[in-house]
Design a protein around this motif. Structure first.
Motif, mmCIF file in Angstrom:
data_model
loop_
_atom_site.group_PDB
_atom_site.id
_atom_site.type_symbol
_atom_site.label_atom_id
_atom_site.label_comp_id
_atom_site.label_asym_id
_atom_site.label_seq_id
_atom_site.Cartn_x
_atom_site.Cartn_y
_atom_site.Cartn_z
ATOM 1 N N SER A 191 37.745 30.591 40.790
ATOM 2 C CA SER A 191 39.110 30.379 41.001
ATOM 3 C C SER A 191 39.425 29.033 41.848
ATOM 4 O O SER A 191 38.567 28.623 42.683
ATOM 5 C CB SER A 191 39.893 31.376 41.799
ATOM 6 O OG SER A 191 41.124 30.997 42.218
ATOM 7 N N PHE A 245 41.734 29.611 36.478
ATOM 8 C CA PHE A 245 40.565 30.467 36.617
ATOM 9 C C PHE A 245 39.726 29.860 35.484
ATOM 10 O O PHE A 245 40.152 29.758 34.132
ATOM 11 C CB PHE A 245 41.057 31.860 36.183
ATOM 12 C CG PHE A 245 41.897 32.463 37.469
ATOM 13 C CD1 PHE A 245 41.620 32.796 38.470
ATOM 14 C CD2 PHE A 245 43.236 32.194 37.092
ATOM 15 C CE1 PHE A 245 42.020 33.524 39.357
ATOM 16 C CE2 PHE A 245 44.108 32.635 38.333
ATOM 17 C CZ PHE A 245 43.632 33.552 39.364
ATOM 18 N N PHE A 276 35.582 34.589 41.732
ATOM 19 C CA PHE A 276 36.830 35.886 41.458
ATOM 20 C C PHE A 276 35.954 36.765 40.688
ATOM 21 O O PHE A 276 35.011 36.725 39.846
ATOM 22 C CB PHE A 276 37.813 35.007 40.477
ATOM 23 C CG PHE A 276 39.082 35.783 40.351
ATOM 24 C CD1 PHE A 276 40.044 35.847 41.416
ATOM 25 C CD2 PHE A 276 39.349 36.422 39.245
ATOM 26 C CE1 PHE A 276 41.139 36.647 41.493
ATOM 27 C CE2 PHE A 276 40.627 37.204 39.211
ATOM 28 C CZ PHE A 276 41.527 37.387 40.237
ATOM 29 N N TYR A 281 39.500 39.522 36.255
ATOM 30 C CA TYR A 281 39.609 38.255 35.352
ATOM 31 C C TYR A 281 40.096 38.677 34.036
ATOM 32 O O TYR A 281 41.120 38.397 33.295
ATOM 33 C CB TYR A 281 38.735 37.256 35.369
ATOM 34 C CG TYR A 281 38.708 36.072 34.649
ATOM 35 C CD1 TYR A 281 39.609 35.051 34.685
ATOM 36 C CD2 TYR A 281 38.099 36.183 33.127
ATOM 37 C CE1 TYR A 281 39.770 33.818 33.834
ATOM 38 C CE2 TYR A 281 38.165 34.987 32.317
ATOM 39 C CZ TYR A 281 38.992 34.112 32.482
ATOM 40 O OH TYR A 281 39.237 33.040 31.705
ATOM 41 N N PHE A 286 45.579 38.912 38.235
ATOM 42 C CA PHE A 286 45.371 37.558 39.124
ATOM 43 C C PHE A 286 46.022 37.775 40.474
ATOM 44 O O PHE A 286 46.189 36.889 41.219
ATOM 45 C CB PHE A 286 45.942 36.428 38.422
ATOM 46 C CG PHE A 286 45.343 35.937 36.955
ATOM 47 C CD1 PHE A 286 43.847 36.086 37.057
ATOM 48 C CD2 PHE A 286 45.820 35.825 35.783
ATOM 49 C CE1 PHE A 286 43.114 35.831 35.727
ATOM 50 C CE2 PHE A 286 45.336 35.508 34.589
ATOM 51 C CZ PHE A 286 43.697 35.786 34.525
#
Length: 286
Positions: A191, A245, A276, A281, A286
């Motif tokens: 991230s 991302f 992350f 994901y 998010f």
């Protein structure tokens, strides 16, 4: 009823009621045309019978928030946040932008050396929506910035002990604070924050250019599987807007990218990174 002294740069204001005057105290420290306003009671002010000095100076909870106005005075409260371990190269706007990725700030203060004007590496803040306090702490505490990790906790010890906190390296246990890394172990998803703004993502062509640029840059450090950059939608609260991302082919590729991208500049903004959760994901949580 205002009374203004232009020579000495001060003014007196009389409000319709005591409550309105007390609410105005809450805006002490806001920035106005590049200056931090100081809002105080007159020296000859006498509290009403039955009112304590604390009641006349404290910030009421129901003070309306002016859009875009962030006070530079962070009052002591259960929701006052301490942010330590900030690299000295980050300025006020960059730190504020990082914090505002979680929500609107009510107050923010980057503590600086009075003689040099340089950052001392720590700051205090409070969010307009106090329910975001824990979310911001969880998301930022332990985050890697260059060669440092952030220490983000409730400012339990209060502002009066700020100097004592600043003298303790962030790698050492700070009295009253717990050092916990919430960034978790390395994953294959990175991230990136402070890389793009919501306005830059609105135009379709500019958005595609940004995606291509980021994919190309990240591909230098490993195989990129996918890139997700949530875009703003009018009237919709889109999670993760202004965050990037990047999913890599392996954890090692992601670690290499994290080491090389943290602290780098993208469009004159210092990039902040963290690992992350891959499951979040893939379900676009998010």
């Amino acid at each position: 009823m205002p009374g203004v002294n232009l020579d000495k740069n001060f003014a007196f204001l009389e409000f319709r009621s005591i409550d309105e005057a007390t609410q105005a105290i809450a805006f002490d420290g806001i920035n106005f045309k590049g200056q931090s306003l100081k809002i105080r009671r007159p020296h000859d002010y006498q509290p009403m019978p039955g009112m304590t000095e604390h009641q006349t100076l404290s910030m009421p909870d129901n003070v309306p928030v002016i859009a875009g106005v962030v006070s530079t005075v962070v009052p002591d409260s259960p929701n006052k946040i301490f942010i330590g371990g900030l690299p000295n190269y980050l300025n006020e706007d960059q730190v504020k932008e990082l914090l505002m990725s979680f929500g609107q700030l009510r107050a923010f203060n980057l503590v600086k050396d009075s003689s040099t004007g340089l950052s001392k590496g720590y700051a205090f803040c409070e969010y307009v929506d106090v329910t975001l306090t824990d979310q911001a702490i969880q998301g930022l505490n332990g985050m890697q910035l260059g060669d440092k990790k952030l220490v983000v906790q409730r400012a339990i010890v209060g502002a009066k002990n700020a100097n004592a906190i600043a003298q303790v390296p962030v790698q050492i246990q700070v009295p009253g604070l717990q050092l916990q890394s919430s960034s978790g172990p390395a994953t294959e998803v990175l991230s990136l924050m402070n890389m793009v703004t919501a306005d830059e993502l609105k135009d379709d062509e500019e958005y595609e250019d940004i995606v291509d640029d980021i994919r190309e840059e990240c591909s230098r450090y490993g195989i990129v599987r996918s890139v997700e950059i949530p875009r703003p939608v009018d009237g919709v609260d889109v999670p993760g807007v202004s965050k990037v991302f990047v999913e890599f082919n392996s954890v090692l590729d992601c670690q290499k990218a994290q080491q090389n991208l943290t602290g780098r500049k993208f469009a004159n903004r210092v990039v902040v990174t963290s690992y992350f959760d891959p499951e979040r994901y893939h379900r676009r949580d998010f």
